[in-house]
Design an enzyme around this catalytic site. Structure first.
Site, PDB file in Angstrom:
ATOM      1  N   GLU A  80       0.849  -1.198   0.000  1.00 41.54           N
ATOM      2  CA  GLU A  80       0.000   0.000   0.000  1.00 41.54           C
ATOM      3  C   GLU A  80       0.879   1.241   0.000  1.00 41.54           C
ATOM      4  O   GLU A  80       1.760   1.398   0.861  1.00 41.54           O
ATOM      5  CB  GLU A  80      -0.937   0.024   1.214  1.00 41.54           C
ATOM      6  CG  GLU A  80      -1.789   1.293   1.206  1.00 41.54           C
ATOM      7  CD  GLU A  80      -2.917   1.292   2.222  1.00 41.54           C
ATOM      8  OE1 GLU A  80      -3.087   0.292   2.946  1.00 41.54           O
ATOM      9  OE2 GLU A  80      -3.630   2.313   2.272  1.00 41.54           O
TER      10      GLU A  80
ATOM     11  N   ASP B  62      10.044   7.284   0.844  1.00 38.88           N
ATOM     12  CA  ASP B  62       9.407   7.561  -0.442  1.00 38.88           C
ATOM     13  C   ASP B  62       9.152   6.254  -1.205  1.00 38.88           C
ATOM     14  O   ASP B  62      10.085   5.499  -1.499  1.00 38.88           O
ATOM     15  CB  ASP B  62      10.347   8.473  -1.248  1.00 38.88           C
ATOM     16  CG  ASP B  62       9.799   8.837  -2.614  1.00 38.88           C
ATOM     17  OD1 ASP B  62       8.705   8.377  -2.971  1.00 38.88           O
ATOM     18  OD2 ASP B  62      10.492   9.586  -3.325  1.00 38.88           O
TER      19      ASP B  62
ATOM     20  N   ASP C  41      -2.484  11.927  -3.229  1.00 32.93           N
ATOM     21  CA  ASP C  41      -2.553  13.392  -3.342  1.00 32.93           C
ATOM     22  C   ASP C  41      -2.904  13.762  -4.781  1.00 32.93           C
ATOM     23  O   ASP C  41      -2.211  13.346  -5.709  1.00 32.93           O
ATOM     24  CB  ASP C  41      -1.204  13.998  -2.946  1.00 32.93           C
ATOM     25  CG  ASP C  41      -0.870  13.712  -1.492  1.00 32.93           C
ATOM     26  OD1 ASP C  41      -1.596  14.178  -0.610  1.00 32.93           O
ATOM     27  OD2 ASP C  41       0.113  12.981  -1.242  1.00 32.93           O
TER      28      ASP C  41
ATOM     29  N   LYS D 144      -3.553  21.466  -9.385  1.00 37.80           N
ATOM     30  CA  LYS D 144      -3.100  22.556 -10.262  1.00 37.80           C
ATOM     31  C   LYS D 144      -2.262  21.993 -11.404  1.00 37.80           C
ATOM     32  O   LYS D 144      -1.429  21.109 -11.181  1.00 37.80           O
ATOM     33  CB  LYS D 144      -2.248  23.550  -9.458  1.00 37.80           C
ATOM     34  CG  LYS D 144      -3.054  24.333  -8.449  1.00 37.80           C
ATOM     35  CD  LYS D 144      -2.214  25.381  -7.758  1.00 37.80           C
ATOM     36  CE  LYS D 144      -3.064  26.087  -6.728  1.00 37.80           C
ATOM     37  NZ  LYS D 144      -2.319  26.505  -5.563  1.00 37.80           N
TER      38      LYS D 144
ATOM     39  N   ASP E   8     -11.130  10.705  -5.340  1.00 33.23           N
ATOM     40  CA  ASP E   8     -12.369  11.493  -5.347  1.00 33.23           C
ATOM     41  C   ASP E   8     -12.209  12.713  -6.258  1.00 33.23           C
ATOM     42  O   ASP E   8     -13.055  13.593  -6.229  1.00 33.23           O
ATOM     43  CB  ASP E   8     -12.738  11.955  -3.928  1.00 33.23           C
ATOM     44  CG  ASP E   8     -11.676  12.843  -3.317  1.00 33.23           C
ATOM     45  OD1 ASP E   8     -10.479  12.497  -3.415  1.00 33.23           O
ATOM     46  OD2 ASP E   8     -12.020  13.910  -2.760  1.00 33.23           O
TER      47      ASP E   8
ATOM     48  N   LYS F  88      -9.989   8.041   5.639  1.00 37.25           N
ATOM     49  CA  LYS F  88     -10.157   9.405   6.132  1.00 37.25           C
ATOM     50  C   LYS F  88     -10.295  10.398   4.966  1.00 37.25           C
ATOM     51  O   LYS F  88     -11.172  11.265   4.971  1.00 37.25           O
ATOM     52  CB  LYS F  88      -8.925   9.754   6.982  1.00 37.25           C
ATOM     53  CG  LYS F  88      -8.979  11.114   7.590  1.00 37.25           C
ATOM     54  CD  LYS F  88      -7.776  11.365   8.492  1.00 37.25           C
ATOM     55  CE  LYS F  88      -7.717  12.853   8.814  1.00 37.25           C
ATOM     56  NZ  LYS F  88      -6.464  13.237   9.438  1.00 37.25           N
ATOM     57  N   PHE F  89      -9.441  10.265   3.965  1.00 39.97           N
ATOM     58  CA  PHE F  89      -9.508  11.208   2.844  1.00 39.97           C
ATOM     59  C   PHE F  89     -10.731  10.945   1.963  1.00 39.97           C
ATOM     60  O   PHE F  89     -11.239  11.854   1.316  1.00 39.97           O
ATOM     61  CB  PHE F  89      -8.205  11.184   2.035  1.00 39.97           C
ATOM     62  CG  PHE F  89      -7.158  12.074   2.635  1.00 39.97           C
ATOM     63  CD1 PHE F  89      -6.406  11.648   3.734  1.00 39.97           C
ATOM     64  CD2 PHE F  89      -6.938  13.351   2.150  1.00 39.97           C
ATOM     65  CE1 PHE F  89      -5.458  12.475   4.322  1.00 39.97           C
ATOM     66  CE2 PHE F  89      -5.995  14.189   2.730  1.00 39.97           C
ATOM     67  CZ  PHE F  89      -5.249  13.750   3.819  1.00 39.97           C
TER      68      PHE F  89
HETATM   69  C1  LIG Z   1      -4.197  12.231   0.482  1.00 40.07           C
HETATM   70  S1  LIG Z   1      -3.357  11.175   1.593  1.00 40.07           S
HETATM   71  C2  LIG Z   1      -4.378   9.692   1.597  1.00 40.07           C
HETATM   72  C3  LIG Z   1      -4.153   8.871   2.825  1.00 40.07           C
HETATM   73  C4  LIG Z   1      -5.007   7.603   2.934  1.00 40.07           C
HETATM   74  N1  LIG Z   1      -4.724   6.664   1.865  1.00 40.07           N
HETATM   75  C5  LIG Z   1      -6.484   7.935   2.965  1.00 40.07           C
HETATM   76  O1  LIG Z   1      -7.179   7.612   1.972  1.00 40.07           O
HETATM   77  O2  LIG Z   1      -6.940   8.495   3.961  1.00 40.07           O
HETATM   78  C6  LIG Z   1      -1.976  10.657   0.627  1.00 40.07           C
HETATM   79  C7  LIG Z   1      -0.864  10.021   1.471  1.00 40.07           C
HETATM   80  O3  LIG Z   1       0.143   9.513   0.593  1.00 40.07           O
HETATM   81  C8  LIG Z   1       1.415   9.744   1.172  1.00 40.07           C
HETATM   82  N2  LIG Z   1       2.385   9.755   0.068  1.00 40.07           N
HETATM   83  C9  LIG Z   1       2.350  10.516  -1.048  1.00 40.07           C
HETATM   84  N3  LIG Z   1       3.384  10.246  -1.848  1.00 40.07           N
HETATM   85  C10 LIG Z   1       4.098   9.268  -1.218  1.00 40.07           C
HETATM   86  C11 LIG Z   1       5.290   8.584  -1.544  1.00 40.07           C
HETATM   87  N4  LIG Z   1       5.963   8.827  -2.682  1.00 40.07           N
HETATM   88  N5  LIG Z   1       5.754   7.666  -0.684  1.00 40.07           N
HETATM   89  C12 LIG Z   1       5.085   7.398   0.473  1.00 40.07           C
HETATM   90  N6  LIG Z   1       3.941   8.013   0.840  1.00 40.07           N
HETATM   91  C13 LIG Z   1       3.470   8.946  -0.001  1.00 40.07           C
HETATM   92  C14 LIG Z   1       1.263  11.091   1.882  1.00 40.07           C
HETATM   93  O4  LIG Z   1       2.208  11.246   2.924  1.00 40.07           O
HETATM   94  C15 LIG Z   1      -0.170  10.999   2.405  1.00 40.07           C
HETATM   95  O5  LIG Z   1      -0.212  10.486   3.719  1.00 40.07           O
END
Ligand SMILES: C[S@@+](CC[C@H](N)C(=O)[O-])C[C@H]1O[C@@H](n2cnc3c(N)ncnc32)[C@H](O)[C@@H]1O
Length: 225
Positions: free
Chosen positions: A52, A104, A127, A131, A163, A204-205
């Protein structure tokens, strides 16, 4: 592969419980990001591993792992409070089948994940980078999706949910163009998107998106055998 990151480290203090879980449990459940670590050995069994990317607070991760003790889950995240929270869930639910790498995900895949090894990838509400000048930060973009296809074993799947309408359409195009992946829902009634997977808990998101009246789009691609 990229100099551009798909995340910015979010500010946010760890709660006392998250910090306690982080301090006491990371040595047991977090795998250090060092070359040559064999993540499969860290589980102590040969069960299939689903990776994940970006589990956030990890509650959905813990629920999925609890419902599937015969499968292993490797969570990749850079948000420390979320890692503390997932460690807390692991302890609360007495889970044996989750490991975490705090790094990462792009570099983890490049460095630590062998080709044809993962049973699946979960990417829930990545994320969206809405933009235009930030689109290059989107995770579900070739050539990263080519690397995901390479790391999946034959018959393995990539399950992404968003979403953001624009990101959903973008991801559908990128994944459809990725060699080795096929879309079992192409030609279905949802324009190539997948029907909701009943087993996936709300994240959550996802709840934030629903509160904003965003429509949820699901993408489910399978690696050719
Ligand atoms: C918008 S949040 C969604 C979190 C969760 N999946 C949810 O649906 O509630 C996106 C998450 O991806 C993580 N993330 C983004 N790019 C990443 C990367 N290259 N490696 C590890 N985590 C990453 C961010 O730190 C963030 O916690």
């Amino acid at each position: 592969m990229y100099g551009i990151k798909s995340y910015v480290i979010r500010a946010g203090r760890m709660s006392d419980a998250q910090k306690r879980s982080y301090d006491t449990l990371s040595s047991r459940f977090c795998i250090p990001f060092v070359p040559d670590v064999n993540y499969n050995h860290c589980f102590g069994n040969e069960n299939p591993v689903t990776i994940e990317i970006g589990f956030g607070m990890g509650i959905a991760t813990a629920m999925i792992a609890e419902a599937n003790p015969q499968k292993n889950y490797l969570g990749l995240e850079v948000h420390k409070p979320g890692i503390g929270r997932l460690l807390w869930e692991i302890e609360k639910r007495n889970l044996q089948n989750i490991r975490i790498i705090e790094h990462d995900a792009v570099e983890v895949l490049e460095t630590l994940i062998p080709p044809n090894s993962a049973a699946g990838f979960h990417i829930f509400f990545p994320d969206p980078w809405p933009k235009k000048r930030h689109h290059k930060r989107r995770l579900i973009t070739r050539p990263f999706t080519d690397m995901i296809a390479e790391k999946l074993r034959g018959g393995g799947y990539l399950y992404m949910v968003t979403d953001w309408e624009d990101y959903g359409n973008w991801a559908l195009a990128e994944l459809s163009a990725t060699p080795g992946l096929c879309n079992p829902h192409e030609g279905g009634g949802l324009g190539g998107f997948a029907p909701p997977q009943e087993w996936r808990p709300r994240t959550k998101f996802e709840q934030k998106g629903i509160n904003k009246k965003h429509e949820i789009r699901e993408l489910y691609f399978v690696k050719e055998q």
